[in-house]
Structures are given as C-alpha cells and as structure tokens.
Design an enzyme around this catalytic site. Structure first.
Site, mmCIF file in Angstrom:
data_model
loop_
_atom_site.group_PDB
_atom_site.id
_atom_site.type_symbol
_atom_site.label_atom_id
_atom_site.label_comp_id
_atom_site.label_asym_id
_atom_site.label_seq_id
_atom_site.Cartn_x
_atom_site.Cartn_y
_atom_site.Cartn_z
ATOM 1 N N HIS A 33 36.463 5.116 8.970
ATOM 2 C CA HIS A 33 37.848 4.522 8.748
ATOM 3 C C HIS A 33 38.844 5.334 9.450
ATOM 4 O O HIS A 33 38.976 6.906 9.320
ATOM 5 C CB HIS A 33 37.871 4.793 7.195
ATOM 6 C CG HIS A 33 39.340 4.659 6.655
ATOM 7 N ND1 HIS A 33 39.558 4.905 5.220
ATOM 8 C CD2 HIS A 33 40.474 4.105 7.170
ATOM 9 C CE1 HIS A 33 40.992 4.606 5.018
ATOM 10 N NE2 HIS A 33 41.523 4.127 6.345
ATOM 11 N N HIS A 79 30.609 6.236 4.646
ATOM 12 C CA HIS A 79 32.041 6.225 4.926
ATOM 13 C C HIS A 79 32.552 7.675 5.431
ATOM 14 O O HIS A 79 32.693 8.453 4.993
ATOM 15 C CB HIS A 79 33.003 5.735 3.559
ATOM 16 C CG HIS A 79 34.303 5.432 3.884
ATOM 17 N ND1 HIS A 79 34.865 4.187 4.285
ATOM 18 C CD2 HIS A 79 35.291 5.980 3.758
ATOM 19 C CE1 HIS A 79 36.215 4.388 4.476
ATOM 20 N NE2 HIS A 79 36.698 5.339 4.172
ATOM 21 N N ASP A 107 35.897 9.310 6.941
ATOM 22 C CA ASP A 107 37.397 9.316 6.958
ATOM 23 C C ASP A 107 37.921 10.123 8.265
ATOM 24 O O ASP A 107 37.739 11.463 8.046
ATOM 25 C CB ASP A 107 37.997 9.713 5.763
ATOM 26 C CG ASP A 107 37.833 8.709 4.722
ATOM 27 O OD1 ASP A 107 38.363 7.514 4.888
ATOM 28 O OD2 ASP A 107 37.173 9.038 3.482
ATOM 29 N N SER A 159 32.127 8.174 0.454
ATOM 30 C CA SER A 159 33.170 8.841 1.619
ATOM 31 C C SER A 159 32.385 10.173 1.573
ATOM 32 O O SER A 159 32.829 10.879 0.343
ATOM 33 C CB SER A 159 34.320 8.680 0.904
ATOM 34 O OG SER A 159 35.265 9.436 1.562
ATOM 35 N N MET A 214 43.347 -0.579 0.740
ATOM 36 C CA MET A 214 43.528 0.774 0.281
ATOM 37 C C MET A 214 44.079 0.706 -1.195
ATOM 38 O O MET A 214 45.121 -0.072 -1.622
ATOM 39 C CB MET A 214 44.409 1.487 1.256
ATOM 40 C CG MET A 214 44.036 2.013 2.452
ATOM 41 S SD MET A 214 42.137 2.932 2.443
ATOM 42 C CE MET A 214 42.951 4.471 1.775
ATOM 43 N N ASP A 248 39.106 1.195 -1.146
ATOM 44 C CA ASP A 248 38.912 2.618 -1.130
ATOM 45 C C ASP A 248 40.097 3.429 -1.858
ATOM 46 O O ASP A 248 41.120 3.453 -1.274
ATOM 47 C CB ASP A 248 38.842 2.710 0.438
ATOM 48 C CG ASP A 248 38.720 4.290 0.995
ATOM 49 O OD1 ASP A 248 38.354 5.130 0.184
ATOM 50 O OD2 ASP A 248 38.992 4.640 2.081
ATOM 51 N N MET A 308 42.351 6.905 10.241
ATOM 52 C CA MET A 308 43.781 7.162 9.663
ATOM 53 C C MET A 308 44.330 7.876 10.681
ATOM 54 O O MET A 308 44.539 8.936 10.762
ATOM 55 C CB MET A 308 43.725 7.918 8.120
ATOM 56 C CG MET A 308 43.450 6.936 7.477
ATOM 57 S SD MET A 308 42.885 7.768 5.870
ATOM 58 C CE MET A 308 41.110 8.046 5.997
ATOM 59 N N MET A 342 41.209 11.553 10.001
ATOM 60 C CA MET A 342 42.499 11.751 9.834
ATOM 61 C C MET A 342 43.226 12.632 10.857
ATOM 62 O O MET A 342 42.564 13.664 11.390
ATOM 63 C CB MET A 342 42.917 12.309 8.503
ATOM 64 C CG MET A 342 42.206 11.490 7.359
ATOM 65 S SD MET A 342 42.874 12.451 5.832
ATOM 66 C CE MET A 342 41.605 11.290 4.625
HETATM 67 C C1 DX5 Z 1 41.644 8.671 1.480
HETATM 68 C C2 DX5 Z 1 40.343 8.077 2.108
HETATM 69 C C3 DX5 Z 1 39.195 7.644 0.962
HETATM 70 C C4 DX5 Z 1 38.721 8.814 -0.009
HETATM 71 C C5 DX5 Z 1 38.430 8.321 -1.293
HETATM 72 O O1 DX5 Z 1 42.562 8.435 2.306
HETATM 73 O O2 DX5 Z 1 40.142 6.897 2.940
HETATM 74 O O3 DX5 Z 1 37.898 7.332 1.727
HETATM 75 O O4 DX5 Z 1 37.648 9.633 0.532
HETATM 76 O O5 DX5 Z 1 37.998 9.220 -2.298
HETATM 77 P P1 DX5 Z 1 37.911 8.938 -3.729
HETATM 78 O O6 DX5 Z 1 36.802 7.860 -3.907
HETATM 79 O O7 DX5 Z 1 37.709 10.439 -4.251
HETATM 80 O O8 DX5 Z 1 39.348 8.502 -4.273
HETATM 81 ZN ZN ZN Z 2 38.595 6.082 3.662
#
Ligand code: DX5
Ligand code: ZN
Length: 226
Positions: A66, A33, A35, A8, A137, A175, A68, A37
């Site tokens: 991903h 990956h 993310d 990620s 998750m 994740d 969100m 948001m």
């Molecule tokens: C959180 C993200 C994850 C995050 C994971 O909302 O979806 O992908 O980056 O980070 P770590 O591996 O540090 O928990």
């Molecule tokens: Zn993620």
C-alpha cells in the site's frame, strides 16, 4: 466471493519482522499488507524496498503493498523488483493515475487503487477496468490503531453496486480500524479483503485471532455467492 485477510505489518514487532510474517502465514493469512509512507503524502515514514527485499525470502504470502506516497511512478520498478505482488496507489497521488496503474501491470504486479476518507468513491470509477482491487480507506491514512469510520460504509456499498453493474468481480479491500466490533459491517457492505493491524499483531494466538475475525466476517457476507 472468498473472504481474504491481509494483516498489516505496521502493527508488528519490526525487530522480529521475519518471524512475525511467518507466524501470520502459518495462522492462515492470505496476503501480507505492507504500508509504505513517505512523510509527504502522509505525515509518517515507514519502510521502503530494501526492507521488502529482505523479507521476501522469509515469507511466501503475496505481498500487498500500500503506497501512501506522492510520486509512486518513480518507485514502482523498485517495489516490483523487491518482491511486491499487489501494488496499491492513491487516486490522490501526484502522478497520472491511469499511467501508474498501467505501469504496475506492465511490471507483472496486480494494480490496486485506493482513496482517502474525504475523497468521493466516484473518483475511482474511471479506473475500475484497470484494477484487481479497490481499497476503501476506513481511517485517514498515516497511522495504525485509529478508530474505524462507519461513515465509509456507504462508499463500500456504492462501489460494490457499481462493480456488480459492470459485471466485475473486483476485490474490495478495507483498511483501518477493522476488528471484532467492526468486521461484520464492512463485510455486509460488500468488502471481501480485510486489512487488520492492531486487531491481529500483538495477540497471543494469531491463528485464533484470524479465525475469530474470519467467522464474524463470513457470517455477515450478503449472499452465499459472495
Ligand atoms: C494506515 C494503514 C493501515 C494500518 C491499519 O495508514 O494503511 O494499513 O496499518 O492499522 P489498524 O488495523 O491498526 O487500524
Ligand atoms: Zn494500509
């Protein structure tokens, strides 16, 4: 099933995003990956299609995006055009989930579906035939670096049993909080695609970090077939 890794970039150095992605590719990652948001679905804002478009020529790993975000449907085309390969949406989003997954496929991307820790795993059951991957998750979405939630393990087990009973070889991604102390438990439960942010980025040797996790995960997978 093959164990795959999707580092990620949320935990990477955003000032050197291209180099970070390239280093992870050279280290043997399977996906990248990303993310996304929107400050509405989750209380944080990260990046959008322009960043993905800029990164696309710098890295040949498939982009595992991903989302969100509350309203993915309106943005899918922009993410696909920017270079997303896999697009995962939340079952709790405000758009029609079946329509959203269908649209991801129509755009030539692999549809994935995910759920918050509080959502029962049964919420994704109606869509299993439509997705290539289900993301369970293991932290509340929104931030990297949170502690792993072991109470999510039964959801992974239930999902793998359900997929097996349907004869589906669908990937189960996990994740949040995955690292050396936790990877064995998720692999044993039936996960085979590992997202890892803070346990990979920032390490001195990405290849060694990835190989260390891979060895622990593979040793914990339930059967040689998996
Ligand atoms: C959180 C993200 C994850 C995050 C994971 O909302 O979806 O992908 O980056 O980070 P770590 O591996 O540090 O928990
Ligand atoms: Zn993620």
């Amino acid at each position: 099933m093959k164990l795959k890794f999707s580092p990620s970039i949320l935990a990477s150095d955003f000032a050197h995003l291209a180099e970070e992605a390239q280093r992870m590719e050279q280290a043997g990652a399977d996906y990248l990956h990303i993310d996304v948001m929107d400050g509405h679905f989750v209380p944080n804002i990260t990046l959008g299609p322009p960043v993905i478009r800029s990164l696309r020529p710098c890295c040949s790993l498939p982009f595992d995006v991903h989302l969100m975000i509350s309203h993915p449907l309106a943005y899918l085309e922009r993410f696909a055009q920017a270079g997303a390969d896999l697009i995962t949406v939340h079952v709790e989003c405000e758009d029609d989930v079946g329509e959203t997954l269908g649209q991801i496929k129509a755009l030539g991307c692999q549809p994935g579906l995910t759920l918050r820790p509080a959502t029962p795993i049964e919420a994704v059951f109606p869509y299993l035939e439509q997705v290539g991957m289900v993301l369970v998750m293991t932290v509340e979405p929104g931030f990297g670096g949170q502690p792993f939630r072991p109470d999510m393990l039964p959801k992974i087990q239930t999902l793998r049993q359900r997929l097996d009973s349907l004869g589906l070889e669908t990937d189960i991604q996990v994740d949040g909080g995955i690292g050396t102390p936790t990877i064995a438990s998720v692999c044993q439960a039936g996960a085979n695609v590992i997202v890892a942010g803070s346990s990979l980025f920032g390490k001195e040797d990405y290849r060694a970090a990835l190989q260390g996790l891979r060895a622990l995960g593979e040793a914990a997978m339930p059967s040689p077939a998996r």
